[in-house]
Enzyme design. Structure first.
Site, PDB file in Angstrom:
ATOM      1  N   GLU A  61      35.739 -20.873  87.191  1.00 21.30           N
ATOM      2  CA  GLU A  61      35.248 -22.234  86.593  1.00 21.30           C
ATOM      3  C   GLU A  61      35.297 -22.597  85.245  1.00 21.30           C
ATOM      4  O   GLU A  61      35.961 -23.457  84.512  1.00 21.30           O
ATOM      5  CB  GLU A  61      34.155 -22.583  87.227  1.00 21.30           C
ATOM      6  CG  GLU A  61      33.846 -22.524  88.631  1.00 21.30           C
ATOM      7  CD  GLU A  61      33.749 -21.014  89.374  1.00 21.30           C
ATOM      8  OE1 GLU A  61      33.495 -21.103  90.632  1.00 21.30           O
ATOM      9  OE2 GLU A  61      33.850 -20.144  88.578  1.00 21.30           O
ATOM     10  N   PRO A 266      42.424  -5.022  88.505  1.00 16.85           N
ATOM     11  CA  PRO A 266      41.361  -5.614  89.347  1.00 16.85           C
ATOM     12  C   PRO A 266      40.518  -6.558  88.792  1.00 16.85           C
ATOM     13  O   PRO A 266      40.433  -6.604  87.450  1.00 16.85           O
ATOM     14  CB  PRO A 266      40.537  -4.179  89.572  1.00 16.85           C
ATOM     15  CG  PRO A 266      41.042  -3.403  88.300  1.00 16.85           C
ATOM     16  CD  PRO A 266      42.366  -3.767  87.784  1.00 16.85           C
ATOM     17  N   ARG A 267      40.094  -7.460  89.504  1.00 10.20           N
ATOM     18  CA  ARG A 267      39.042  -8.439  88.962  1.00 10.20           C
ATOM     19  C   ARG A 267      38.203  -8.018  88.251  1.00 10.20           C
ATOM     20  O   ARG A 267      37.614  -8.543  87.173  1.00 10.20           O
ATOM     21  CB  ARG A 267      38.521  -9.417  90.317  1.00 10.20           C
ATOM     22  CG  ARG A 267      37.950 -10.708  89.971  1.00 10.20           C
ATOM     23  CD  ARG A 267      38.871 -11.782  88.917  1.00 10.20           C
ATOM     24  NE  ARG A 267      38.242 -12.931  88.772  1.00 10.20           N
ATOM     25  CZ  ARG A 267      38.808 -14.077  88.539  1.00 10.20           C
ATOM     26  NH1 ARG A 267      39.944 -13.757  87.832  1.00 10.20           N
ATOM     27  NH2 ARG A 267      38.053 -15.019  88.248  1.00 10.20           N
ATOM     28  N   GLY A 308      40.514  -9.219  79.584  1.00 14.94           N
ATOM     29  CA  GLY A 308      41.179 -10.240  78.494  1.00 14.94           C
ATOM     30  C   GLY A 308      42.676  -9.777  78.253  1.00 14.94           C
ATOM     31  O   GLY A 308      42.936 -10.479  77.266  1.00 14.94           O
ATOM     32  N   GLU A 309      43.308  -9.123  79.068  1.00 10.09           N
ATOM     33  CA  GLU A 309      44.684  -8.760  78.845  1.00 10.09           C
ATOM     34  C   GLU A 309      45.688  -9.277  79.781  1.00 10.09           C
ATOM     35  O   GLU A 309      46.848  -9.010  79.870  1.00 10.09           O
ATOM     36  CB  GLU A 309      44.932  -7.363  78.630  1.00 10.09           C
ATOM     37  CG  GLU A 309      44.463  -6.780  77.212  1.00 10.09           C
ATOM     38  CD  GLU A 309      44.740  -5.232  77.258  1.00 10.09           C
ATOM     39  OE1 GLU A 309      45.301  -5.007  75.906  1.00 10.09           O
ATOM     40  OE2 GLU A 309      44.406  -4.465  77.963  1.00 10.09           O
ATOM     41  N   ASN A 333      43.743 -18.507  90.623  1.00  9.36           N
ATOM     42  CA  ASN A 333      44.514 -19.623  89.917  1.00  9.36           C
ATOM     43  C   ASN A 333      45.869 -19.075  89.746  1.00  9.36           C
ATOM     44  O   ASN A 333      46.175 -18.613  88.972  1.00  9.36           O
ATOM     45  CB  ASN A 333      43.975 -20.108  88.867  1.00  9.36           C
ATOM     46  CG  ASN A 333      44.659 -21.298  88.257  1.00  9.36           C
ATOM     47  OD1 ASN A 333      45.529 -21.878  89.026  1.00  9.36           O
ATOM     48  ND2 ASN A 333      44.159 -21.923  87.038  1.00  9.36           N
ATOM     49  N   GLU A 336      48.056 -19.618  86.209  1.00  8.74           N
ATOM     50  CA  GLU A 336      48.051 -18.683  85.036  1.00  8.74           C
ATOM     51  C   GLU A 336      49.396 -17.983  84.900  1.00  8.74           C
ATOM     52  O   GLU A 336      49.939 -17.972  83.943  1.00  8.74           O
ATOM     53  CB  GLU A 336      46.782 -17.768  85.221  1.00  8.74           C
ATOM     54  CG  GLU A 336      45.644 -18.698  85.038  1.00  8.74           C
ATOM     55  CD  GLU A 336      44.440 -17.745  85.018  1.00  8.74           C
ATOM     56  OE1 GLU A 336      44.518 -16.644  85.306  1.00  8.74           O
ATOM     57  OE2 GLU A 336      43.386 -18.049  84.670  1.00  8.74           O
TER      58      GLU A 336
END
Length: 420
Positions: A61, A266-267, A308-309, A333, A336
């Site tokens: 979000e 992984p998330r 962040g990569e 999403n 991306e």
């Protein structure tokens, strides 16, 4: 009656709330140094001028809101944007990506005293709620303070919609208090109208306007040199239940494409160790990024367990499987990776991004699979047919490049409440 009961429970439940917060700290789900923010207390002073509060639940979000946040601050020099989220991962990402005059705080627990304290400190001029983060006390307090409330990229799952319909005495007061609902499609708009929302418009999914993720070119060069000319596919943002099928697909693909490199991101990076152990157990040669292990010619499975990569891994991958879509998470999403000339595949469980998934399929910009067998077939086809892979990637990129139209629509809808 239900609203009064809810507020009473959240008020007298103070000791339990505090205990839960401390337990979450112990589980590394809260930042102890910023725990007061969850109580509506902040050491940050309110900036001068107009302040718009954007509330998002978590990573998806808040990332979807970035393009809107950039528009909000760039269109008015005296405007600031306060962004609240409820997870450590989203907090870190927002602190790294927010533009000047936008800043992050953890959202207060929906307890009357906490929320009132928050509003008194920040005095926001407008509240934008992303997607489906509807907290009764938060909305009631905003209304009491005379603050307009807009639901942006508004959507409700079928289950959430049915739950709200059952709790009519609570839902009617919540949704009637919304100044505007900007829904992702007509079906979603109809759901909000049925729940009592009086002003509903349709704009499309704001996630289409998500900006291209950052890439550190120096790091890209290092990884590209390690990979060489090997074909690469990425399983992006995997969840529990997806890793083993992905590894089984990898093992099967290696029989036909022995030089193939599979990257699993992984998330939740904390799962990296478990994923690596699983990969080794089934016979794959594994390397982990968080451990500083390089990609060598023998590496078959690379665990991208860092934060962040993701843009980096999109950049070096030929094909991307958008995970969270083979298990009931709702999918992530696909816009991306679409910015990075990647051929895109996703599963059939894409409820959180259904509009985007359906549109991409209709424009031949993605492939949908239902299980690991279909995933294997799709990957084998793309690896064998470079022209088909390039065509799919080009269609995805064209689709992503048109996302600005949704941002324009959302911004126009907000204009009546601010000077966007």
């Amino acid at each position: 009656m239900i609203q009064w009961l809810y507020k009473s429970i959240m008020t007298i439940g103070f000791p339990i709330i505090e205990l839960i917060l401390l337990l979450r700290v112990k589980k590394n789900k809260e930042d102890f140094g910023r725990l007061n923010e969850r109580r509506g207390i902040s050491i940050v002073q309110r900036p001068e001028g107009e302040l718009i509060w954007v509330h998002a639940s978590s990573v998806g979000e808040s990332m979807a809101a970035l393009s809107l946040i950039e528009r909000l601050v760039s269109s008015e020099t005296e405007r600031n944007v306060l962004v609240t989220t409820g997870t450590l991962t989203s907090a870190q990402l927002m602190m790294d990506k927010l533009p000047d005059r936008a800043f992050h705080q953890f959202t207060p627990i929906d307890r009357p005293a906490f929320v009132k304290r928050f509003f008194k400190h920040w005095k926001p001029d407008l509240l934008l709620i992303m997607e489906s983060e509807f907290w009764p006390v938060q909305i009631h307090t905003a209304k009491k303070f005379g603050i307009p409330i807009i639901a942006v990229n508004a959507r409700l799952s079928e289950k959430s919609f049915l739950r709200w319909r059952i709790a009519t005495s609570l839902s009617s007061t919540i949704f009637e208090d919304l100044s505007l609902v900007i829904s992702t499609n007509k079906e979603q708009g109809s759901r909000f109208s049925k729940l009592g929302a009086r002003n509903v418009v349709v704009s499309g999914n704001l996630k289409r306007s998500a900006p291209k993720l950052d890439v550190d070119q120096s790091v890209t060069g290092v990884l590209s040199e390690q990979i060489g000319n090997r074909p690469v596919w990425l399983a992006a943002s995997t969840h529990i239940g997806e890793d083993l099928p992905i590894m089984e697909v990898t093992n099967s693909l290696l029989d036909r494409f022995p030089n193939l490199l599979t990257i699993v991101a992984p998330r939740h990076p904390s799962r990296g160790k478990d994923i690596a152990e699983l990969g080794s157990k089934i016979g794959l040669k594994v390397a982990r990024r968080s451990c500083g292990e390089e990609i060598v010619p023998e590496t078959q499975l690379y665990i991208a367990d860092t934060l962040g990569e993701m843009g980096l891994f999109f950049h070096i991958s030929d094909t991307v499987f958008v995970a969270g879509s083979l298990v009931p998470v709702g999918g992530h999403n696909p816009i991306e990776p679409a910015h990075f000339d990647c051929a895109i595949i996703f599963g059939n469980l894409m409820s959180k991004n259904q509009e985007i998934a359906d549109e991409m399929l209709s424009e031949s910009a993605a492939i949908k699979v239902h299980d690991n067998k279909e995933l294997f077939n799709a990957l084998a086809h793309l690896l064998s047919e470079p022209e088909a892979s390039n065509r799919l990637a080009q269609n995805a990129k064209e689709y992503a490049n048109n996302g600005y139209k949704v941002l324009e629509s959302v911004s126009k809808s907000i204009t009546a409440f601010t000077n966007v």
